[in-house]
Design an enzyme around this catalytic site. Structure first.
Site, short mmCIF file in Angstrom:
data_model
loop_
_atom_site.label_atom_id
_atom_site.label_comp_id
_atom_site.label_asym_id
_atom_site.label_seq_id
_atom_site.Cartn_x
_atom_site.Cartn_y
_atom_site.Cartn_z
N SER A 141 0.88 -1.18 0.00
CA SER A 141 0.00 0.00 0.00
C SER A 141 0.90 1.22 0.00
O SER A 141 2.11 1.11 0.28
CB SER A 141 -0.84 -0.01 1.28
OG SER A 141 -1.45 1.24 1.50
N TYR A 152 -2.08 -1.82 10.21
CA TYR A 152 -2.06 -1.80 8.73
C TYR A 152 -0.67 -1.40 8.24
O TYR A 152 -0.10 -2.05 7.37
CB TYR A 152 -3.12 -0.81 8.23
CG TYR A 152 -3.39 -0.92 6.74
CD1 TYR A 152 -4.15 -1.96 6.21
CD2 TYR A 152 -2.88 0.02 5.85
CE1 TYR A 152 -4.40 -2.05 4.85
CE2 TYR A 152 -3.13 -0.07 4.49
CZ TYR A 152 -3.89 -1.10 3.99
OH TYR A 152 -4.13 -1.20 2.64
N1 LIG Z 1 -8.58 0.20 -1.70
C1 LIG Z 1 -7.51 0.89 -1.35
O1 LIG Z 1 -7.58 2.13 -1.24
C2 LIG Z 1 -6.20 0.21 -1.10
C3 LIG Z 1 -5.07 1.01 -0.98
C4 LIG Z 1 -3.85 0.39 -0.75
C5 LIG Z 1 -3.75 -0.98 -0.67
N2 LIG Z 1 -4.87 -1.73 -0.80
C6 LIG Z 1 -4.71 -3.19 -0.72
O2 LIG Z 1 -5.22 -3.78 -1.89
C7 LIG Z 1 -5.61 -5.12 -1.62
C8 LIG Z 1 -6.98 -5.39 -2.21
O3 LIG Z 1 -7.94 -4.65 -1.47
P1 LIG Z 1 -9.22 -3.95 -2.11
O4 LIG Z 1 -9.04 -2.49 -1.91
O5 LIG Z 1 -9.49 -4.49 -3.46
O6 LIG Z 1 -10.31 -4.39 -1.03
P2 LIG Z 1 -11.64 -5.31 -1.13
O7 LIG Z 1 -12.16 -5.36 0.25
O8 LIG Z 1 -12.53 -4.81 -2.19
O9 LIG Z 1 -11.03 -6.72 -1.57
C9 LIG Z 1 -10.28 -7.50 -0.67
C10 LIG Z 1 -10.67 -8.96 -0.86
O10 LIG Z 1 -9.88 -9.75 0.04
C11 LIG Z 1 -10.74 -10.74 0.58
N3 LIG Z 1 -10.23 -11.23 1.87
C12 LIG Z 1 -10.21 -10.56 3.05
N4 LIG Z 1 -9.72 -11.35 4.01
C13 LIG Z 1 -9.43 -12.55 3.44
C14 LIG Z 1 -8.91 -13.77 3.92
N5 LIG Z 1 -8.59 -13.94 5.21
N6 LIG Z 1 -8.74 -14.80 3.04
C15 LIG Z 1 -9.10 -14.66 1.75
N7 LIG Z 1 -9.59 -13.52 1.23
C16 LIG Z 1 -9.76 -12.47 2.07
C17 LIG Z 1 -12.08 -10.04 0.75
O11 LIG Z 1 -13.16 -10.98 0.87
C18 LIG Z 1 -12.14 -9.23 -0.53
O12 LIG Z 1 -12.75 -9.95 -1.57
C19 LIG Z 1 -5.53 -5.28 -0.11
O13 LIG Z 1 -4.32 -5.94 0.22
C20 LIG Z 1 -5.49 -3.85 0.40
O14 LIG Z 1 -4.84 -3.72 1.64
C21 LIG Z 1 -6.10 -1.17 -1.00
#
Ligand SMILES: NC(=O)c1ccc[n+]([C@@H]2O[C@H](COP(=O)([O-])OP(=O)(O)OC[C@H]3O[C@@H](n4cnc5c(N)ncnc54)[C@H](O)[C@@H]3O)[C@@H](O)[C@H]2O)c1
Length: 296
Positions: free
Chosen positions: A145, A158
Site C-alpha cells: 500500500s 495496517y
Molecule cells: N482500496 C484501497 O484504497 C487500497 C489502498 C492500498 C492498498 N490496498 C490493498 O489492496 C488489496 C486489495 O484490497 P481492495 O481495496 O481491493 O479491497 P476489497 O475489500 O474490495 O477486496 C479484498 C478482498 O480480500 C478478501 N479477503 C479478506 N480477508 C481474506 C482472507 N482472510 N482470506 C481470503 N480472502 C480475504 C475479501 O473478501 C475481498 O474480496 C488489499 O491488500 C489492500 O490492503 C487497497
C-alpha cells in the site's frame, strides 16, 4: 512477462475490488485463472462477470479459503497445478484494514490483520514459488500500500503489515534476480482505490474522540480519499508486471505521499501530526446514512 495470453494466474482476494478487476483484465488478455477468497458469493459473482465479459474459452477455478491459513494455501497451490497444469503468476492481493491506537488495540485484532495482510502474502509466495519456477516464466505480485511507504496515526497494524510486505517482497526480488530463475517479483503500492475495503475494515472504538468523531463519519471521509477506480489500478499493475517493475505506485496520491516520505523521511511525520490535529478538530458533518455494518 510480456503477454498474459495462455498463462495461468492465481489471485487471492478475487471476490472484490482490485482482485476482481485483475481477474477481469487478465481474462480479457486470454489468461487462465485460479481465484481464491474467503467470500464464496463474491467469487461466484467474479466468475459470472468474467463469463459475460470474455468470449475466449478460459479455464477458471475457484477456491474458498482464508489466506492466513498456511496449509490451506499450500493445498490450493498444489490444486492449481493439478487443475491447470502450471501456474505463472501469483497475485497476493487479499487484504483488510484496521483503525486503532497502539495503546488500545486488541492483540486479536493485530493478529487478524497481520495474519491476512502479511502472513497471507508470505503463504502465497512460498506456496506458489516452486510452481512458478517450474513454469519457467513466473511472477510474484504482492500488494502492499502507499501505507507501506508512509505511516499514519491510528493505522499501526495496517502500516506494520504493509511495510512488512514491502520488505519481504524487495528482498525476494533481489534473491530472484541473483538466481536468474525465470521468476520475478513486484511490490504494489496503491493509493486510495474505490473498492469495498472500507466496508470490511475494523474501526476500534478507541479512535472515536481521538482522530475521528464517529465511525460512520470516518468511513464516509475515508471513502472520499478513494480517487482511483479498481479497473485502472488493475491496468497499472499489469503494465508494471509487463515492464518487470520492482515497485508499482497507483494514483497521484501514492506518488505525492511517496515523494513526501522520500524528501522528508522523518519530518513528514510532524506534518502528518499537524494535519491530523486539524482534521480531528473539524466539527462532525451532518448524519450520514449507510447500510454497511463493520465486521467487528
Ligand atoms: N482500496 C484501497 O484504497 C487500497 C489502498 C492500498 C492498498 N490496498 C490493498 O489492496 C488489496 C486489495 O484490497 P481492495 O481495496 O481491493 O479491497 P476489497 O475489500 O474490495 O477486496 C479484498 C478482498 O480480500 C478478501 N479477503 C479478506 N480477508 C481474506 C482472507 N482472510 N482470506 C481470503 N480472502 C480475504 C475479501 O473478501 C475481498 O474480496 C488489499 O491488500 C489492500 O490492503 C487497497
Amino acid at each position: 512477462m510480456k503477454s498474459f495470453n495462455g498463462r495461468v494466474a492465481a489471485i487471492t482476494g478475487a471476490a472484490s475490488g482490485m482482485g476482481r478487476a485483475l481477474a477481469l483484465a487478465l481474462a480479457r488478455e486470454g489468461c487462465h485463472l485460479a481465484l481464491a477468497d474467503n467470500n464464496r458469493q463474491g467469487l461466484e459473482q467474479t466468475v459470472a462477470l468474467i463469463k459475460t465479459a470474455t468470449l475466449s474459452p478460459l479455464t477458471i477455478t475457484t477456491q474458498v479459503l482464508d489466506v492466513s491459513e498456511r496449509q490451506a494455501m499450500q493445498d490450493w497451490a498444489a490444486r492449481c497445478v493439478a487443475e491447470h497444469g502450471q501456474v505463472n503468476l501469483i497475485f497476493n492481493n487479499a487484504g483488510v484494514a484496521l483503525s486503532s491506537t497502539v495503546e488500545g488495540v486488541d492483540y486479536a485484532d493485530l493478529e487478524w490483520i497481520i495474519g491476512i495482510n502479511f502472513w497471507g502474502v508470505v503463504h502465497g509466495t512460498k506456496a506458489f514459488l516452486p510452481h512458478l519456477k517450474a513454469s519457467g516464466d513466473g511472477h510474484v505480485v504482492n500488494t502492499s500500500s502507499v501505507f507501506g511507504l508512509f505511516a499514519q496515526p491510528g493505522m499501526s497494524g495496517y502500516n506494520a503489515s504493509k511495510f512488512a510486505v514491502r520488505g519481504f517482497t524487495e528482498s525476494l526480488r533481489q534473491e530472484l534476480d541473483l538466481q536468474r530463475c525465470g521468476v520475478s517479483a513486484t511490490c504494489v503500492h496503491p493509493g486510495g482505490i474505490r473498492t469495498d475495503i472500507c466496508r470490511s475494515s475494523r474501526i476500534d472504538a478507541n479512535m472515536t474522540g481521538f482522530l475521528i468523531h464517529s465511525e460512520q463519519q470516518a468511513r464516509a471521509d475515508f471513502e472520499k480519499l478513494f480517487i482511483t477506480d479498481a479497473d485502472h489500478a488493475a491496468k497499472v499493475i499489469l503494465q508494471g508486471v509487463r515492464n518487470n517493475k520492482r515497485r508499482v505506485l497507483i494514483g497521484r496520491d501514492a506518488y505525492c505521499l511517496d515523494l513526501l516520505a522520500r524528501c522528508l523521511p522523518a519530518a513528514y511525520q510532524a506534518l502528518v501530526v499537524f494535519t491530523s490535529k486539524r482534521m480531528a478538530a473539524k466539527p462532525p458533518k451532518p448524519a450520514f446514512e449507510t447500510h454497511d455494518k463493520p465486521h467487528h
